[in-house]
Motif scaffolding. Structure first.
Motif, PDB file in Angstrom:
ATOM      1  N   LEU A  45      50.201  53.629  31.652  1.00  0.00           N
ATOM      2  CA  LEU A  45      48.913  54.196  32.044  1.00  0.00           C
ATOM      3  C   LEU A  45      49.090  55.573  32.696  1.00  0.00           C
ATOM      4  CD1 LEU A  45      45.822  53.829  32.398  1.00  0.00           C
ATOM      5  CD2 LEU A  45      46.333  52.728  34.587  1.00  0.00           C
ATOM      6  N   GLU A  46      50.116  55.711  33.515  1.00  0.00           N
ATOM      7  CA  GLU A  46      50.363  56.976  34.219  1.00  0.00           C
ATOM      8  C   GLU A  46      50.951  58.057  33.320  1.00  0.00           C
ATOM      9  OE1 GLU A  46      49.509  57.916  37.325  1.00  0.00           O
ATOM     10  OE2 GLU A  46      48.454  56.008  37.377  1.00  0.00           O
ATOM     11  N   ILE A  47      51.782  57.668  32.367  1.00  0.00           N
ATOM     12  CA  ILE A  47      52.562  58.662  31.617  1.00  0.00           C
ATOM     13  C   ILE A  47      51.951  59.048  30.274  1.00  0.00           C
ATOM     14  CG2 ILE A  47      54.135  57.133  30.339  1.00  0.00           C
ATOM     15  CD1 ILE A  47      55.185  60.225  32.356  1.00  0.00           C
ATOM     16  N   ILE A  48      51.110  58.192  29.709  1.00  0.00           N
ATOM     17  CA  ILE A  48      50.614  58.454  28.355  1.00  0.00           C
ATOM     18  C   ILE A  48      49.886  59.790  28.248  1.00  0.00           C
ATOM     19  CG2 ILE A  48      48.469  57.121  28.629  1.00  0.00           C
ATOM     20  CD1 ILE A  48      50.632  57.433  25.448  1.00  0.00           C
ATOM     21  N   LYS A  49      49.174  60.186  29.288  1.00  0.00           N
ATOM     22  CA  LYS A  49      48.427  61.456  29.230  1.00  0.00           C
ATOM     23  C   LYS A  49      49.350  62.644  29.012  1.00  0.00           C
ATOM     24  CE  LYS A  49      48.238  61.247  34.190  1.00  0.00           C
ATOM     25  NZ  LYS A  49      47.463  60.528  35.158  1.00  0.00           N
ATOM     26  N   TYR A  50      50.545  62.593  29.571  1.00  0.00           N
ATOM     27  CA  TYR A  50      51.484  63.701  29.394  1.00  0.00           C
ATOM     28  C   TYR A  50      52.042  63.734  27.974  1.00  0.00           C
ATOM     29  CZ  TYR A  50      51.054  63.580  34.440  1.00  0.00           C
ATOM     30  OH  TYR A  50      50.549  63.560  35.714  1.00  0.00           O
ATOM     31  N   TYR A  51      52.327  62.560  27.447  1.00  0.00           N
ATOM     32  CA  TYR A  51      52.784  62.484  26.060  1.00  0.00           C
ATOM     33  C   TYR A  51      51.696  62.993  25.108  1.00  0.00           C
ATOM     34  CZ  TYR A  51      57.143  59.881  26.836  1.00  0.00           C
ATOM     35  OH  TYR A  51      58.413  59.514  27.189  1.00  0.00           O
ATOM     36  N   LEU A  88      43.626  50.504  30.418  1.00  0.00           N
ATOM     37  CA  LEU A  88      42.983  51.759  30.052  1.00  0.00           C
ATOM     38  C   LEU A  88      41.466  51.635  30.126  1.00  0.00           C
ATOM     39  CD1 LEU A  88      45.168  52.547  26.924  1.00  0.00           C
ATOM     40  CD2 LEU A  88      45.207  53.832  29.067  1.00  0.00           C
ATOM     41  N   SER A  89      40.813  52.675  30.585  1.00  0.00           N
ATOM     42  CA  SER A  89      39.348  52.698  30.583  1.00  0.00           C
ATOM     43  C   SER A  89      38.861  52.886  29.148  1.00  0.00           C
ATOM     44  CB  SER A  89      38.834  53.838  31.464  1.00  0.00           C
ATOM     45  OG  SER A  89      39.112  55.087  30.849  1.00  0.00           O
ATOM     46  N   GLU A  90      37.590  52.659  28.933  1.00  0.00           N
ATOM     47  CA  GLU A  90      37.017  52.870  27.602  1.00  0.00           C
ATOM     48  C   GLU A  90      37.199  54.327  27.165  1.00  0.00           C
ATOM     49  OE1 GLU A  90      32.771  52.548  25.214  1.00  0.00           O
ATOM     50  OE2 GLU A  90      32.966  51.600  27.172  1.00  0.00           O
ATOM     51  N   ASP A  91      37.000  55.261  28.078  1.00  0.00           N
ATOM     52  CA  ASP A  91      37.193  56.679  27.755  1.00  0.00           C
ATOM     53  C   ASP A  91      38.641  56.977  27.383  1.00  0.00           C
ATOM     54  OD1 ASP A  91      34.529  57.337  28.137  1.00  0.00           O
ATOM     55  OD2 ASP A  91      34.830  58.079  30.174  1.00  0.00           O
ATOM     56  N   GLN A  92      39.589  56.378  28.075  1.00  0.00           N
ATOM     57  CA  GLN A  92      40.999  56.590  27.755  1.00  0.00           C
ATOM     58  C   GLN A  92      41.334  56.025  26.381  1.00  0.00           C
ATOM     59  OE1 GLN A  92      42.333  54.704  31.389  1.00  0.00           O
ATOM     60  NE2 GLN A  92      43.206  56.643  32.113  1.00  0.00           N
ATOM     61  N   ARG A  93      40.795  54.850  26.068  1.00  0.00           N
ATOM     62  CA  ARG A  93      41.039  54.259  24.748  1.00  0.00           C
ATOM     63  C   ARG A  93      40.424  55.125  23.649  1.00  0.00           C
ATOM     64  NH1 ARG A  93      39.845  49.389  27.783  1.00  0.00           N
ATOM     65  NH2 ARG A  93      37.748  49.388  26.894  1.00  0.00           N
ATOM     66  N   LEU A  94      39.225  55.637  23.894  1.00  0.00           N
ATOM     67  CA  LEU A  94      38.589  56.521  22.913  1.00  0.00           C
ATOM     68  C   LEU A  94      39.373  57.821  22.751  1.00  0.00           C
ATOM     69  CD1 LEU A  94      34.809  55.995  23.710  1.00  0.00           C
ATOM     70  CD2 LEU A  94      36.056  55.248  21.674  1.00  0.00           C
ATOM     71  N   SER A  95      39.958  58.302  23.836  1.00  0.00           N
ATOM     72  CA  SER A  95      40.802  59.508  23.758  1.00  0.00           C
ATOM     73  C   SER A  95      42.011  59.263  22.874  1.00  0.00           C
ATOM     74  CB  SER A  95      41.256  59.944  25.150  1.00  0.00           C
ATOM     75  OG  SER A  95      40.157  60.384  25.903  1.00  0.00           O
ATOM     76  N   ILE A  96      42.597  58.090  22.981  1.00  0.00           N
ATOM     77  CA  ILE A  96      43.740  57.752  22.125  1.00  0.00           C
ATOM     78  C   ILE A  96      43.290  57.679  20.669  1.00  0.00           C
ATOM     79  CG2 ILE A  96      45.383  55.926  21.524  1.00  0.00           C
ATOM     80  CD1 ILE A  96      45.698  55.452  24.570  1.00  0.00           C
ATOM     81  N   ALA A  97      42.128  57.087  20.410  1.00  0.00           N
ATOM     82  CA  ALA A  97      41.600  57.020  19.045  1.00  0.00           C
ATOM     83  C   ALA A  97      41.375  58.429  18.492  1.00  0.00           C
ATOM     84  CB  ALA A  97      40.303  56.214  19.015  1.00  0.00           C
ATOM     85  N   GLU A  98      40.801  59.304  19.289  1.00  0.00           N
ATOM     86  CA  GLU A  98      40.563  60.685  18.850  1.00  0.00           C
ATOM     87  C   GLU A  98      41.889  61.426  18.632  1.00  0.00           C
ATOM     88  OE1 GLU A  98      37.774  62.174  17.793  1.00  0.00           O
ATOM     89  OE2 GLU A  98      36.917  60.174  18.019  1.00  0.00           O
TER      90      GLU A  98
END
Length: 126
Positions: A45-51, A88-98
């Motif tokens: 959860l903490e690191i995925i945004k950097y990747y 993950l929040s819904e927004d975070q999951r949608l960000s991964i989908a996008e």
């Protein structure tokens, strides 16, 4: 190379340089490009945004390849994915989908487009 020390430096890097350049992530993420499966759900959860940020900036990097392949392999029936998905929040999951939707058209990743398309919906995308 001390992995805790490596990853601990990432937030400082982005706080001071993100608006200008995410290349400050290069050394750590390229070295640990295949490490996502090793993170606990909380670590993921903490690191995925950097990747994700790095992969968007450098879509033809090895990091991007590993991130796309890892995220397009989601299977919520497996505890590994269920634990991460649920944090993950819904927004975070949608960000991964996008992210996956964008990356499936990058040269070199297009060959995995079918697998990516199949799993975008798992993240909440369409």
């Amino acid at each position: 190379m001390d992995i805790v020390k490596n990853f601990a430096s990432i937030p400082d890097c982005l706080i001071s340089l993100y608006e200008k350049d995410v290349s400050c992530l290069s050394e750590v993420l390229e070295w640990h490009k295949d490490s996502l499966p090793g993170f606990t759900p909380e670590g993921f959860l903490e690191i995925i945004k950097y990747y994700l940020l790095y992969s968007l900036e450098y879509p033809e990097s090895d990091v991007a390849d590993y991130v796309v392949l890892h995220l397009s392999g989601i299977n919520k029936d497996r505890r590994y994915w269920r634990d991460r998905y649920n944090l993950l929040s819904e927004d975070q999951r949608l960000s991964i989908a996008e992210f996956l939707n964008y990356m499936k058209n990058v040269d070199g990743i297009q060959m995995f487009k079918g697998e990516i398309d199949k799993n975008i919906a798992e993240w909440g995308g369409t």
